[in-house]
Scaffold this motif. Structure first.
Motif, PDB file in Angstrom:
ATOM      1  N   MET A  88     -39.288  20.042 -62.896  1.00 42.74           N
ATOM      2  CA  MET A  88     -39.372  21.077 -63.930  1.00 42.74           C
ATOM      3  C   MET A  88     -38.882  22.424 -63.396  1.00 42.74           C
ATOM      4  N   THR A  89     -39.161  22.689 -62.139  1.00 40.41           N
ATOM      5  CA  THR A  89     -38.706  23.931 -61.503  1.00 40.41           C
ATOM      6  C   THR A  89     -37.181  23.990 -61.500  1.00 40.41           C
ATOM      7  N   ALA A  90     -36.578  22.868 -61.122  1.00 40.01           N
ATOM      8  CA  ALA A  90     -35.112  22.799 -61.106  1.00 40.01           C
ATOM      9  C   ALA A  90     -34.565  23.001 -62.522  1.00 40.01           C
ATOM     10  N   GLY A 135     -41.950  15.767 -62.391  1.00 34.13           N
ATOM     11  CA  GLY A 135     -43.161  16.554 -62.192  1.00 34.13           C
ATOM     12  C   GLY A 135     -42.786  18.007 -61.968  1.00 34.13           C
ATOM     13  N   MET A 136     -43.674  18.739 -61.320  1.00 34.32           N
ATOM     14  CA  MET A 136     -43.461  20.181 -61.122  1.00 34.32           C
ATOM     15  C   MET A 136     -42.129  20.512 -60.438  1.00 34.32           C
ATOM     16  N   PRO A 137     -41.734  19.808 -59.366  1.00 35.90           N
ATOM     17  CA  PRO A 137     -40.449  20.175 -58.731  1.00 35.90           C
ATOM     18  C   PRO A 137     -39.247  19.965 -59.659  1.00 35.90           C
ATOM     19  N   ASP A 152     -23.938  22.440 -43.819  1.00 34.93           N
ATOM     20  CA  ASP A 152     -25.055  22.272 -42.886  1.00 34.93           C
ATOM     21  C   ASP A 152     -25.313  23.622 -42.218  1.00 34.93           C
ATOM     22  N   TYR A 153     -26.336  24.330 -42.705  1.00 37.92           N
ATOM     23  CA  TYR A 153     -26.559  25.696 -42.191  1.00 37.92           C
ATOM     24  C   TYR A 153     -27.023  25.695 -40.745  1.00 37.92           C
ATOM     25  N   ARG A 154     -27.585  24.587 -40.300  1.00 40.81           N
ATOM     26  CA  ARG A 154     -28.047  24.535 -38.905  1.00 40.81           C
ATOM     27  C   ARG A 154     -26.877  24.455 -37.925  1.00 40.81           C
ATOM     28  N   SER A 201     -31.248  19.024 -50.347  1.00 35.16           N
ATOM     29  CA  SER A 201     -31.671  17.615 -50.335  1.00 35.16           C
ATOM     30  C   SER A 201     -33.136  17.476 -50.730  1.00 35.16           C
ATOM     31  N   GLY A 202     -33.821  18.602 -50.951  1.00 32.14           N
ATOM     32  CA  GLY A 202     -35.260  18.565 -51.203  1.00 32.14           C
ATOM     33  C   GLY A 202     -35.607  18.236 -52.642  1.00 32.14           C
ATOM     34  N   ALA A 203     -36.897  18.280 -52.933  1.00 30.19           N
ATOM     35  CA  ALA A 203     -37.397  17.865 -54.243  1.00 30.19           C
ATOM     36  C   ALA A 203     -36.776  18.681 -55.372  1.00 30.19           C
ATOM     37  N   VAL A 204     -36.715  19.993 -55.211  1.00 33.03           N
ATOM     38  CA  VAL A 204     -36.157  20.855 -56.258  1.00 33.03           C
ATOM     39  C   VAL A 204     -34.632  20.871 -56.176  1.00 33.03           C
ATOM     40  N   GLY A 205     -34.113  21.155 -54.986  1.00 32.63           N
ATOM     41  CA  GLY A 205     -32.662  21.338 -54.815  1.00 32.63           C
ATOM     42  C   GLY A 205     -31.853  20.128 -55.226  1.00 32.63           C
ATOM     43  N   SER A 206     -32.354  18.937 -54.946  1.00 37.28           N
ATOM     44  CA  SER A 206     -31.597  17.723 -55.272  1.00 37.28           C
ATOM     45  C   SER A 206     -31.417  17.590 -56.785  1.00 37.28           C
ATOM     46  N   ARG A 257     -38.513  18.370 -42.054  1.00 41.66           N
ATOM     47  CA  ARG A 257     -38.387  16.961 -41.640  1.00 41.66           C
ATOM     48  C   ARG A 257     -38.308  15.999 -42.824  1.00 41.66           C
ATOM     49  N   ASN A 258     -38.624  16.478 -44.010  1.00 39.98           N
ATOM     50  CA  ASN A 258     -38.578  15.603 -45.191  1.00 39.98           C
ATOM     51  C   ASN A 258     -37.158  15.500 -45.740  1.00 39.98           C
ATOM     52  N   LEU A 259     -36.864  14.360 -46.337  1.00 37.11           N
ATOM     53  CA  LEU A 259     -35.629  14.201 -47.122  1.00 37.11           C
ATOM     54  C   LEU A 259     -36.095  13.839 -48.525  1.00 37.11           C
ATOM     55  N   CYS A 271     -36.082  31.052 -56.517  1.00 38.16           N
ATOM     56  CA  CYS A 271     -37.123  30.045 -56.737  1.00 38.16           C
ATOM     57  C   CYS A 271     -38.098  30.025 -55.570  1.00 38.16           C
ATOM     58  N   GLY A 272     -37.580  30.115 -54.349  1.00 33.98           N
ATOM     59  CA  GLY A 272     -38.441  30.073 -53.168  1.00 33.98           C
ATOM     60  C   GLY A 272     -37.749  30.709 -51.982  1.00 33.98           C
ATOM     61  N   LEU A 273     -38.559  31.128 -51.002  1.00 30.04           N
ATOM     62  CA  LEU A 273     -38.031  31.787 -49.795  1.00 30.04           C
ATOM     63  C   LEU A 273     -38.707  31.142 -48.593  1.00 30.04           C
ATOM     64  N   ILE A 274     -38.522  29.838 -48.470  1.00 30.02           N
ATOM     65  CA  ILE A 274     -39.334  29.073 -47.507  1.00 30.02           C
ATOM     66  C   ILE A 274     -39.125  29.521 -46.067  1.00 30.02           C
ATOM     67  N   ILE A 319     -26.582  23.502 -49.734  1.00 29.13           N
ATOM     68  CA  ILE A 319     -26.787  23.976 -48.362  1.00 29.13           C
ATOM     69  C   ILE A 319     -28.019  23.222 -47.861  1.00 29.13           C
ATOM     70  N   ALA A 320     -27.883  22.548 -46.729  1.00 29.64           N
ATOM     71  CA  ALA A 320     -29.011  21.753 -46.229  1.00 29.64           C
ATOM     72  C   ALA A 320     -28.983  21.730 -44.706  1.00 29.64           C
ATOM     73  N   GLY A 321     -30.101  21.300 -44.119  1.00 28.35           N
ATOM     74  CA  GLY A 321     -30.241  21.318 -42.666  1.00 28.35           C
ATOM     75  C   GLY A 321     -29.905  19.975 -42.042  1.00 28.35           C
ATOM     76  N   LEU A 363     -47.090  16.872 -51.574  1.00 25.28           N
ATOM     77  CA  LEU A 363     -47.131  17.996 -50.630  1.00 25.28           C
ATOM     78  C   LEU A 363     -46.002  18.943 -50.997  1.00 25.28           C
ATOM     79  N   ASP A 364     -46.338  20.218 -51.156  1.00 30.05           N
ATOM     80  CA  ASP A 364     -45.371  21.204 -51.662  1.00 30.05           C
ATOM     81  C   ASP A 364     -45.457  22.493 -50.855  1.00 30.05           C
ATOM     82  N   PRO A 365     -44.316  23.199 -50.737  1.00 24.97           N
ATOM     83  CA  PRO A 365     -44.310  24.444 -49.954  1.00 24.97           C
ATOM     84  C   PRO A 365     -45.311  25.492 -50.431  1.00 24.97           C
ATOM     85  N   TYR A 366     -45.637  25.535 -51.747  1.00 24.69           N
ATOM     86  CA  TYR A 366     -46.543  26.595 -52.231  1.00 24.69           C
ATOM     87  C   TYR A 366     -47.910  26.540 -51.552  1.00 24.69           C
ATOM     88  N   MET A 367     -48.268  25.350 -51.028  1.00 22.87           N
ATOM     89  CA  MET A 367     -49.589  25.200 -50.398  1.00 22.87           C
ATOM     90  C   MET A 367     -49.735  26.128 -49.192  1.00 22.87           C
TER      91      MET A 367
HETATM   92  N1  LIG Z   1     -40.786  29.246 -58.150  1.00 22.68           N
HETATM   93  C1  LIG Z   1     -41.445  28.129 -58.414  1.00 22.68           C
HETATM   94  O1  LIG Z   1     -42.113  27.988 -59.422  1.00 22.68           O
HETATM   95  C2  LIG Z   1     -41.343  27.004 -57.411  1.00 22.68           C
HETATM   96  C3  LIG Z   1     -41.816  25.725 -57.719  1.00 22.68           C
HETATM   97  C4  LIG Z   1     -41.624  24.697 -56.781  1.00 22.68           C
HETATM   98  C5  LIG Z   1     -40.988  24.962 -55.572  1.00 22.68           C
HETATM   99  N2  LIG Z   1     -40.581  26.230 -55.312  1.00 22.68           N
HETATM  100  C6  LIG Z   1     -39.869  26.557 -54.070  1.00 22.68           C
HETATM  101  O2  LIG Z   1     -38.716  25.743 -54.028  1.00 22.68           O
HETATM  102  C7  LIG Z   1     -38.348  25.536 -52.667  1.00 22.68           C
HETATM  103  C8  LIG Z   1     -38.120  24.059 -52.439  1.00 22.68           C
HETATM  104  O3  LIG Z   1     -39.340  23.358 -52.655  1.00 22.68           O
HETATM  105  P1  LIG Z   1     -39.377  21.772 -52.572  1.00 22.68           P
HETATM  106  O4  LIG Z   1     -40.687  21.336 -53.059  1.00 22.68           O
HETATM  107  O5  LIG Z   1     -38.151  21.230 -53.192  1.00 22.68           O
HETATM  108  O6  LIG Z   1     -39.332  21.528 -51.002  1.00 22.68           O
HETATM  109  P2  LIG Z   1     -38.256  20.657 -50.225  1.00 22.68           P
HETATM  110  O7  LIG Z   1     -36.929  21.293 -50.409  1.00 22.68           O
HETATM  111  O8  LIG Z   1     -38.429  19.240 -50.599  1.00 22.68           O
HETATM  112  O9  LIG Z   1     -38.734  20.809 -48.725  1.00 22.68           O
HETATM  113  C9  LIG Z   1     -38.641  22.026 -48.073  1.00 22.68           C
HETATM  114  C10 LIG Z   1     -37.258  22.164 -47.401  1.00 22.68           C
HETATM  115  O10 LIG Z   1     -37.032  23.522 -47.113  1.00 22.68           O
HETATM  116  C11 LIG Z   1     -36.105  23.606 -46.076  1.00 22.68           C
HETATM  117  N3  LIG Z   1     -36.544  24.596 -45.079  1.00 22.68           N
HETATM  118  C12 LIG Z   1     -37.680  24.690 -44.459  1.00 22.68           C
HETATM  119  N4  LIG Z   1     -37.709  25.730 -43.604  1.00 22.68           N
HETATM  120  C13 LIG Z   1     -36.530  26.291 -43.690  1.00 22.68           C
HETATM  121  C14 LIG Z   1     -35.955  27.406 -43.035  1.00 22.68           C
HETATM  122  N5  LIG Z   1     -36.619  28.134 -42.146  1.00 22.68           N
HETATM  123  N6  LIG Z   1     -34.712  27.703 -43.356  1.00 22.68           N
HETATM  124  C15 LIG Z   1     -34.074  26.965 -44.267  1.00 22.68           C
HETATM  125  N7  LIG Z   1     -34.588  25.913 -44.919  1.00 22.68           N
HETATM  126  C16 LIG Z   1     -35.798  25.579 -44.622  1.00 22.68           C
HETATM  127  C17 LIG Z   1     -36.037  22.242 -45.409  1.00 22.68           C
HETATM  128  O11 LIG Z   1     -34.803  21.648 -45.762  1.00 22.68           O
HETATM  129  P3  LIG Z   1     -33.527  21.862 -44.823  1.00 22.68           P
HETATM  130  O12 LIG Z   1     -33.716  20.946 -43.652  1.00 22.68           O
HETATM  131  O13 LIG Z   1     -32.412  21.516 -45.688  1.00 22.68           O
HETATM  132  O14 LIG Z   1     -33.578  23.271 -44.379  1.00 22.68           O
HETATM  133  C18 LIG Z   1     -37.166  21.487 -46.049  1.00 22.68           C
HETATM  134  O15 LIG Z   1     -36.893  20.117 -46.127  1.00 22.68           O
HETATM  135  C19 LIG Z   1     -39.465  26.148 -51.829  1.00 22.68           C
HETATM  136  O16 LIG Z   1     -39.059  27.429 -51.428  1.00 22.68           O
HETATM  137  C20 LIG Z   1     -40.610  26.238 -52.788  1.00 22.68           C
HETATM  138  O17 LIG Z   1     -41.537  27.225 -52.436  1.00 22.68           O
HETATM  139  C21 LIG Z   1     -40.744  27.245 -56.197  1.00 22.68           C
END
Ligand SMILES: NC(=O)c1ccc[n+]([C@@H]2O[C@H](COP(=O)([O-])OP(=O)(O)OC[C@H]3O[C@@H](n4cnc5c(N)ncnc54)[C@H](OP(=O)(O)O)[C@@H]3O)[C@@H](O)[C@H]2O)c1
Length: 341
Positions: free
Chosen positions: A132-134, A128-130, A198-200, A156-161, A331-333, A248-251, A177-179, A47-51
């Motif tokens: 590789m993104t990092a 995998g994809m995350p 902790d931005y929250r 703490s997420g898939a890419v950031g970690s 909610r994911n770690l 990379c992303g603006l979730i 920076i994490a929540g 499960l990934d944010p791009y969905m």
């Molecule tokens: N450019 C590319 O090719 C590419 C490829 C893959 C992923 N991405 C992007 O990379 C980012 C991370 O993806 P991921 O798969 O590693 O997901 P992830 O970090 O494992 O999970 C998403 C995390 O985003 C944070 N988040 C959610 N809503 C937020 C908000 N309103 N403000 C701040 N933080 C929020 C949450 O962590 P906190 O609790 O720490 O806030 C959440 O756990 C996403 O933006 C994704 O779209 C881009």
């Protein structure tokens, strides 16, 4: 193996936050492979944010997915029937088979994975994809140098970690920076980042900026942005001359369908000029020619014990919508996956 399988389709497009009503679980007969086709039993779904982007009709780098079609998604699983000699029954494969317990595709749409040293599910995350993104954003955009300070959001997420761990391996100061305190503890105590904000916990942008300044006392040379909004603005105020920013992303904006002025607006564009900043967005699938190099690099680091990862695992396909909504709400770690077998 029974005679039917389940899949989840897009039932309707969300307006704002995604809800369970946007998905529908369906049961179908298991198909048999035709010429060159391979039947795969999926063990894990990513499960990934791009969905979120594909669920909506707004303009993006990829086409929206159709209503009534299986939700898009990467999967790993086992070949259970095959009419392609390159994929024998029992082999492990990665594909884009969607939110589904089984998938039937031409063999050329699959990739064999080696699960002897690396667990199958890791091929959806750190190798995998995350991952590789990092790797791409860190090495190819941020041009990191030992001794510099790097900041990464959604740390703490898939890419950031992975970004922060690569930074440590390359001799940088890594600030996440994490929540929430649990995520921050994971980032520093387990992943070895130097600090985590902790931005929250910050009551406003000013306080967030001050906390970040204490964590990055020499300023910020490289920033890997996953979130946008206030987080990006706090970082922008602390960038050093000639800093690099990878977008990379603006979730924080993904559920803001109606936004005419997105929350991710940059408050102080003067910093680009004064500090001569270079900011670049990227989509990892534009750089397929580098995936083999990046993924084998990450795989070698993982097998050598130099990279760590965690997964948040939802059990059963029916839990995928709830887990996806949880991902968008933080909610994911670590990597969010769904276990299907
Ligand atoms: N450019 C590319 O090719 C590419 C490829 C893959 C992923 N991405 C992007 O990379 C980012 C991370 O993806 P991921 O798969 O590693 O997901 P992830 O970090 O494992 O999970 C998403 C995390 O985003 C944070 N988040 C959610 N809503 C937020 C908000 N309103 N403000 C701040 N933080 C929020 C949450 O962590 P906190 O609790 O720490 O806030 C959440 O756990 C996403 O933006 C994704 O779209 C881009």
């Amino acid at each position: 193996m029974g005679t039917t399988y389940r899949r989840i389709v897009l039932a309707s497009r969300p307006t704002g936050w995604v809800g369970p009503e946007n998905f529908r679980l369906e049961t179908l007969p298991i198909p048999s492979p035709g010429p060159d086709e391979v039947l795969v039993r999926n063990h894990f779904l990513s499960l990934d944010p791009y969905m979120r982007g594909r669920m909506s009709e707004r303009k993006s780098y990829a086409q929206p997915q159709q209503i009534g079609a299986t939700m898009i998604g990467a999967t790993v699983g086992e070949v259970v029937a095959s009419h392609d000699p390159a994929f024998t029954v029992g082999s492990h494969v990665r594909g884009m088979l969607g939110w589904s317990e089984f998938g039937l595709v031409k063999g050329k749409a699959l990739e064999r994975i080696d699960t002897r040293k690396i667990p199958m599910s890791a091929y959806l995350g750190i190798v995998g994809m995350p991952g590789m993104t990092a790797w791409y954003g860190f090495h190819k955009i941020l041009a990191p140098k030992a001794g510099e300070t790097l900041v990464v959001s959604a740390a703490s997420g898939a890419v950031g970690s992975v970004v922060g761990q690569l930074a440590k391996l390359a001799g940088l100061r890594a600030v996440g920076i994490a929540g929430g305190p649990e995520k921050c503890r994971y980032v520093t105590d387990e992943l070895g980042f130097d600090a985590c904000v902790d931005y929250r916990a910050a009551k406003d942008l000013e306080e967030l900026g001050q906390t970040l300044r204490s964590a990055a006392p020499q300023g910020i040379d490289a920033h890997f942005e996953n979130v946008g909004g206030d987080v990006l603005n706090a970082v922008m105020g602390l960038l050093n001359p000639f800093a690099r920013v990878a977008i990379c992303g603006l979730i924080s904006d993904y559920n803001n369908e109606a936004g005419v002025v997105p929350r991710s607006a940059i408050r102080n564009p003067a910093v680009f000029l004064v500090a001569r900043i270079k900011m670049q967005g990227f989509i990892v699938s534009d750089h397929l020619e580098l995936w083999q190099e990046g993924l084998s690099d990450l795989g070698a680091l993982l097998v050598a014990g130099k990279l760590k990862y965690r997964e948040t695992v939802a059990e059963d396909l029916a839990r995928a919508p709830e887990a996806f909504i949880g991902l968008l709400r933080g909610r994911n770690l670590g990597k969010q996956i769904v276990k299907l077998v």
